[in-house]
Design a protein around this motif. Structure first.
Motif, short mmCIF file in Angstrom:
data_model
loop_
_atom_site.label_atom_id
_atom_site.label_comp_id
_atom_site.label_asym_id
_atom_site.label_seq_id
_atom_site.Cartn_x
_atom_site.Cartn_y
_atom_site.Cartn_z
N GLY A 52 0.98 -1.17 -0.04
CA GLY A 52 0.07 0.01 0.06
C GLY A 52 0.89 1.15 0.04
N PHE A 53 0.12 2.45 -0.04
CA PHE A 53 1.03 3.81 0.22
C PHE A 53 0.16 4.73 1.11
N ILE A 54 1.31 5.34 1.73
CA ILE A 54 0.90 6.51 2.69
C ILE A 54 1.25 7.59 2.49
N ALA A 93 0.64 11.60 9.29
CA ALA A 93 0.56 10.27 8.09
C ALA A 93 -0.72 9.66 7.85
N GLU A 94 -1.21 9.48 6.76
CA GLU A 94 -2.61 9.17 6.10
C GLU A 94 -2.41 8.04 5.19
N ALA A 95 -3.18 6.97 5.17
CA ALA A 95 -3.02 5.94 4.33
C ALA A 95 -3.88 6.24 3.04
N LEU A 96 -3.18 6.28 1.91
CA LEU A 96 -3.88 6.59 0.45
C LEU A 96 -4.40 5.58 0.08
N THR A 97 -3.99 4.34 0.53
CA THR A 97 -4.77 2.96 0.16
C THR A 97 -4.86 2.12 1.43
N PRO A 98 -5.68 0.96 1.08
CA PRO A 98 -5.60 0.07 2.31
C PRO A 98 -4.10 -0.49 2.51
N VAL A 99 -3.47 -0.46 3.74
CA VAL A 99 -2.00 -0.73 3.84
C VAL A 99 -1.96 -2.02 4.99
N HIS A 100 -0.89 -2.49 4.71
CA HIS A 100 -0.30 -3.54 5.77
C HIS A 100 0.84 -3.25 6.12
N LEU A 101 1.12 -3.00 7.35
CA LEU A 101 2.31 -2.71 7.98
C LEU A 101 2.85 -3.37 9.12
N ILE A 102 3.87 -2.92 9.58
CA ILE A 102 4.52 -3.56 10.78
C ILE A 102 4.89 -2.42 11.88
N ARG A 103 4.34 -2.59 13.13
CA ARG A 103 4.31 -1.53 13.83
C ARG A 103 5.32 -1.97 14.86
N ILE A 104 6.56 -1.10 15.29
CA ILE A 104 7.41 -1.22 16.13
C ILE A 104 7.49 -0.31 17.20
N ASP A 105 6.81 -0.73 18.44
CA ASP A 105 6.68 0.42 19.55
C ASP A 105 8.17 0.66 20.18
N LEU A 137 10.26 13.34 -7.32
CA LEU A 137 9.31 12.68 -8.30
C LEU A 137 10.26 11.84 -9.24
N PHE A 138 11.62 12.13 -9.27
CA PHE A 138 12.24 10.87 -9.99
C PHE A 138 12.67 9.74 -9.30
N SER A 139 12.59 9.87 -7.92
CA SER A 139 13.08 8.85 -6.80
C SER A 139 11.82 7.88 -6.75
N HIS A 140 10.59 8.62 -7.02
CA HIS A 140 9.33 7.77 -6.78
C HIS A 140 8.97 7.03 -8.37
N MET A 141 9.27 7.73 -9.31
CA MET A 141 9.26 7.22 -10.45
C MET A 141 10.23 5.71 -10.81
N LYS A 142 11.32 5.81 -10.20
CA LYS A 142 12.31 4.96 -10.23
C LYS A 142 11.72 3.64 -9.38
N LYS A 143 10.93 3.76 -8.27
CA LYS A 143 10.53 2.95 -7.44
C LYS A 143 9.20 2.22 -8.07
N ARG A 144 8.69 2.98 -9.37
CA ARG A 144 7.70 2.61 -9.89
C ARG A 144 6.34 2.78 -9.24
N PRO A 169 2.78 4.28 -8.47
CA PRO A 169 1.73 4.43 -9.20
C PRO A 169 1.54 6.18 -9.53
N ILE A 170 1.53 6.23 -10.88
CA ILE A 170 1.35 7.77 -11.53
C ILE A 170 0.35 8.56 -10.73
N LYS A 171 -0.71 7.83 -10.41
CA LYS A 171 -2.01 8.73 -9.63
C LYS A 171 -1.48 9.32 -8.39
N PHE A 172 -0.30 8.72 -7.83
CA PHE A 172 0.16 9.28 -6.63
C PHE A 172 1.09 10.24 -6.84
N LEU A 173 1.83 10.19 -7.93
CA LEU A 173 2.88 11.00 -8.35
C LEU A 173 2.34 12.36 -8.55
#
Length: 164
Positions: A46-48, A80-92, A134-141, A143-147
């Motif tokens: 997912g994306f945040i 921080a806000e979830a842009l999509t449903p996300v799965h993550l690991i929380r480390i307290d 922007l180029f960093s995100h494009m390199k990571k591929r 999605p364009i809608k987030f960029l």
């Protein structure tokens, strides 16, 4: 490429021993000045978006990246806000300290990532820094809608987004 995936898999396994897998719904606020957390997060999928609501500078975080609200980077303007449903690991905080002593390299990787996000969000941005992002995100591929997403969001779903 295969070697990198194996390292990511080992990293995820190690992080699972110190954190908890969590699912977060789209548009949910993960942390904010009102919802402070002394936690680091590892995004599995997912994306945040991490946003400075004072300056409306935002940073996209995707799978395989760390982000968080560790107490040393606590802010009165970053959330921080979830842009999509996300799965993550929380480390307290307590488990992060255990991780620090058991795997200094991984702890340094997390801290470096949190520092980069914090510096990007709190420093004045110029055209060059935005193009590099922007180029960093494009390199990571990513999605364009987030960029292409607008940096200024107007009160969607009662979130604490930037306003004019």
């Amino acid at each position: 490429m295969k070697h990198k995936r194996m390292n990511e898999k080992k990293k995820e396994e190690k992080l699972n021993t110190f954190g908890n897998k969590t699912k977060i719904d789209q548009n949910e606020i993960i942390f904010s000045p009102e919802k402070k957390m002394n936690e680091a997060f590892y995004l599995l999928d997912g994306f945040i978006e991490v946003i400075n609501r004072e300056t409306c500078v935002s940073r996209l975080v995707g799978p395989g990246e760390f982000f968080g609200d560790r107490s040393i980077f606590e802010s009165d303007v970053i959330y921080a806000e979830a842009l999509t449903p996300v799965h993550l690991i929380r480390i307290d905080g307590e488990n992060f300290n255990r991780l620090l002593y058991s795997d200094a390299n991984l702890a340094m990787d997390i801290t470096a990532s949190l520092s980069k996000h914090h510096l990007f969000l709190t420093n004045k941005q110029n055209v060059l820094s935005q193009v590099k992002e922007l180029f960093s995100h494009m390199k990571k591929r990513y999605p364009i809608k987030f960029l292409l997403k607008s940096q200024k969001k107007k009160g969607r779903n009662g979130s604490v987004c930037c306003s004019n």
